[in-house]
Design an enzyme around this catalytic site. Structure first.
Site, PDB file in Angstrom:
ATOM      1  N   ASP A  63       6.141   2.341   6.897  1.00  0.00           N
ATOM      2  CA  ASP A  63       5.333   3.379   7.518  1.00  0.00           C
ATOM      3  C   ASP A  63       6.162   4.654   7.658  1.00  0.00           C
ATOM      4  O   ASP A  63       7.198   4.664   8.328  1.00  0.00           O
ATOM      5  CB  ASP A  63       4.848   2.908   8.887  1.00  0.00           C
ATOM      6  CG  ASP A  63       3.990   3.948   9.581  1.00  0.00           C
ATOM      7  OD1 ASP A  63       2.838   4.132   9.155  1.00  0.00           O
ATOM      8  OD2 ASP A  63       4.475   4.579  10.525  1.00  0.00           O
ATOM      9  N   THR A  96       1.123   9.731   6.265  1.00  0.00           N
ATOM     10  CA  THR A  96       2.353  10.400   6.690  1.00  0.00           C
ATOM     11  C   THR A  96       3.353  10.522   5.542  1.00  0.00           C
ATOM     12  O   THR A  96       4.009  11.559   5.394  1.00  0.00           O
ATOM     13  CB  THR A  96       3.000   9.647   7.858  1.00  0.00           C
ATOM     14  OG1 THR A  96       3.189   8.269   7.481  1.00  0.00           O
ATOM     15  CG2 THR A  96       2.119   9.698   9.089  1.00  0.00           C
ATOM     16  N   THR A  97       3.478   9.480   4.720  1.00  0.00           N
ATOM     17  CA  THR A  97       4.396   9.549   3.589  1.00  0.00           C
ATOM     18  C   THR A  97       3.915  10.563   2.569  1.00  0.00           C
ATOM     19  O   THR A  97       4.703  11.340   2.024  1.00  0.00           O
ATOM     20  CB  THR A  97       4.534   8.160   2.933  1.00  0.00           C
ATOM     21  OG1 THR A  97       4.964   7.212   3.906  1.00  0.00           O
ATOM     22  CG2 THR A  97       5.539   8.192   1.798  1.00  0.00           C
ATOM     23  N   ASP A 387      -3.041   2.106  11.751  1.00  0.00           N
ATOM     24  CA  ASP A 387      -3.411   3.020  10.667  1.00  0.00           C
ATOM     25  C   ASP A 387      -4.821   2.727  10.169  1.00  0.00           C
ATOM     26  O   ASP A 387      -5.612   3.646   9.927  1.00  0.00           O
ATOM     27  CB  ASP A 387      -2.420   2.897   9.505  1.00  0.00           C
ATOM     28  CG  ASP A 387      -1.068   3.526   9.819  1.00  0.00           C
ATOM     29  OD1 ASP A 387      -0.966   4.227  10.842  1.00  0.00           O
ATOM     30  OD2 ASP A 387      -0.118   3.313   9.049  1.00  0.00           O
TER      31      ASP A 387
END
Length: 521
Positions: A63, A96-97, A387
């Site tokens: 994550d 997010t990545t 998520d």
């Protein structure tokens, strides 16, 4: 002839200053380093990171937000990319990545443009114009479909795939995730606080279940209390049920036994009054955030009232939402409207631990009771489920879904590059650079999937030109170019919009910095 003035020094010797190209170079390198630290985690075949804290605590995750939060990052520009991940996590819960990698690539492309003597302001303007085009592309890719349970389960599966859950586990968890969201959804949307995740290791992930209520770590005060209740009238007290000694430090001068007995009798009467008020109100199940005096607990047990003490504030809020009970600060004048109904209460034992399940009458609050073989497994499952819940809510509340597996990014790059030719001046170079930066996302997906990134990108572009949508579909240990929608690989459009915004804002903010002043004071 005027005398030449010496430059004035306005900074103390304790300050360190980096200016011009050196400042830009330092900031860009720091941003790229942050992006590279999470690049290999992107996609369903992305790798995990093991993060070891100073105290020896170990976190295993892929994550992006968790990785960046756990890293000890000191460079101020690098911290700005950490904030990108935090913003993405707060706003939409996933991607997010993607946002971090995109921000890093925008900086990498800007570095080359700066070497070509493009002014940072031109690059910034080009990036912002390209971001608007990117939003248009996402809107064009948004599917005209009903957001039914099947579609939302596909969104949940796409979010969880590759996050340490396994394909079988993803199929098992997608249904309860969607059920949880649907049960608390209202016309006004979904309040994320109405869904709680409670984890406990020691069983297969398939044992994870949806509870239409709350799971708490507390057990009844009375060991002889029943472990099962149904349709119980419920009260929640946000106070202590103990003898009120007052706030002031007072001393009582007792001179004989009669006075002592009177004091004890008065105390007993007050405590019995607490219990009587609860009994008279018709309460069968009592939750107290504070402490319950043993004598009050004894009176309640004699009246067969099941009581809990030291309930946390968040648990009390959840129980109130699930049962419809109001949190009361006093026992005076309890009315029927203050009470709620617990549809079912059960105390269950898991190994050496006991949990109480409080199921509400209207399922206004739900919990996912998450099981896993080890602490590391349930921790990663909790992150994946958070998520998944967030993306399902984002799909419902914030603009529908698009094809996943890099399809949206391929469409963005194509749309941005196609419009760049119509832009005059050097800004065109910045817009093309933005498209190249976006291309790096499907390239990275391909690389992490085991495909040749160059061949994959060529095939993606060709299929997108021919059919309007193309993504990288994982098959076994590798992948193939296909239509992600046909494979039920779906992402919320809101995740793509937010990634574009947060990455562009962070990259352009860094590019506008030409002077870094740091102080040791």
């Amino acid at each position: 002839m005027a005398q030449r003035q010496q430059p004035m020094v306005i900074l103390s010797e304790d300050n360190e200053r980096t200016q011009g190209e050196d400042a830009q170079d330092s900031n860009i390198r720091a941003g790229k380093a942050v992006a590279n630290s999470v690049r290999t985690t992107l996609g369903p075949k992305g790798m995990d990171k093991m993060l070891v804290g100073s105290s020896g605590d170990v976190t295993i995750t892929n994550d992006g937000a968790t990785i960046l939060n756990e890293m000890d990052i000191e460079h101020p520009a690098a911290q700005m990319l950490v904030e990108v991940a935090e913003t993405q996590e707060i706003e939409v819960g996933d991607g997010t990545t993607t946002a971090s990698v995109l921000a890093g690539e925008l900086l990498a492309e800007a570095e080359e443009l700066l070497d070509q003597d493009l002014h940072p302001t031109v690059i910034v303007e080009g990036y912002h114009e390209a971001a608007k085009l990117a939003h248009e592309a996402v809107d064009d890719q948004t599917l005209a479909v009903d957001l039914d349970d099947d579609t939302l389960e596909a969104v949940a599966r796409s979010s969880m795939t590759g996050k340490g859950t396994g394909d079988v586990t993803v199929d098992t968890l997608a249904e309860p995730v969607v059920s949880a969201v649907q049960q608390v959804a209202t016309d006004a949307g979904v309040d994320r606080e109405d869904i709680h995740i409670h984890t406990h290791p020691g069983a297969s992930t398939s044992a994870t279940e949806l509870i239409e209520g709350v799971v708490i770590d507390e057990t009844p005060l009375d060991d002889a209390a029943p472990s099962q209740l149904a349709e119980a009238t419920t009260a929640i007290l946000d106070t202590d049920l103990e003898f009120d000694t007052g706030e002031a430090d007072a001393e009582y001068n007792i001179t004989d036994v009669d006075q002592l007995n009177e004091a004890i009798a008065a105390e007993e009467e007050e405590l019995e009054g607490y219990a009587d008020a609860i009994v008279d109100a018709g309460v069968e199940l009592l939750f107290v955030t504070g402490d319950i005096d043993d004598r009050v607990a004894s009176h309640l047990a004699a009246e067969e009232i099941v009581a809990f003490e030291d309930i946390g504030s968040s648990d009390a809020d959840a129980i109130a939402a699930a049962t419809g009970a109001r949190q009361l600060g006093t026992l005076e004048d309890i009315e029927d409207a203050d009470l709620g109904t617990t549809a079912a209460l059960s105390v269950e034992t898991y190994g050496e631990d006991e949990f109480t399940f409080v199921e509400g009458a209207d399922a206004a609050h739900v919990s996912l009771f998450v099981r896993g073989s080890t602490d590391h497994v349930v921790d990663e499952l909790e992150r994946a489920l958070n998520d998944a819940l967030d993306v399902v809510i984002a799909a419902l509340d914030a603009g529908g879904v698009v094809g996943g597996a890099g399809a949206a990014e391929v469409a963005i790059a194509d749309h941005v590059r196609g419009h760049a030719a119509s832009v005059e001046g050097r800004k065109q170079l910045a817009i093309e650079a933005f498209a190249t930066a976006v291309d790096e996302l499907p390239r990275t997906l391909a690389e992490n999937t085991g495909m040749d990134p160059i061949d994959a990108l060529v095939d993606l572009r060709a299929r997108h030109d021919a059919q309007g949508r193309a993504g990288l579909v994982s098959t076994g240990r590798s992948g193939t170019v296909g239509d992600p929608v046909e494979e039920d690989i779906l992402d919320p459009a809101a995740v793509k919009h937010e990634a574009v915004d947060s990455a562009t804002e962070a990259a352009t903010m860094i590019l506008r910095i030409d002077d870094v002043i740091s102080s040791d004071g």
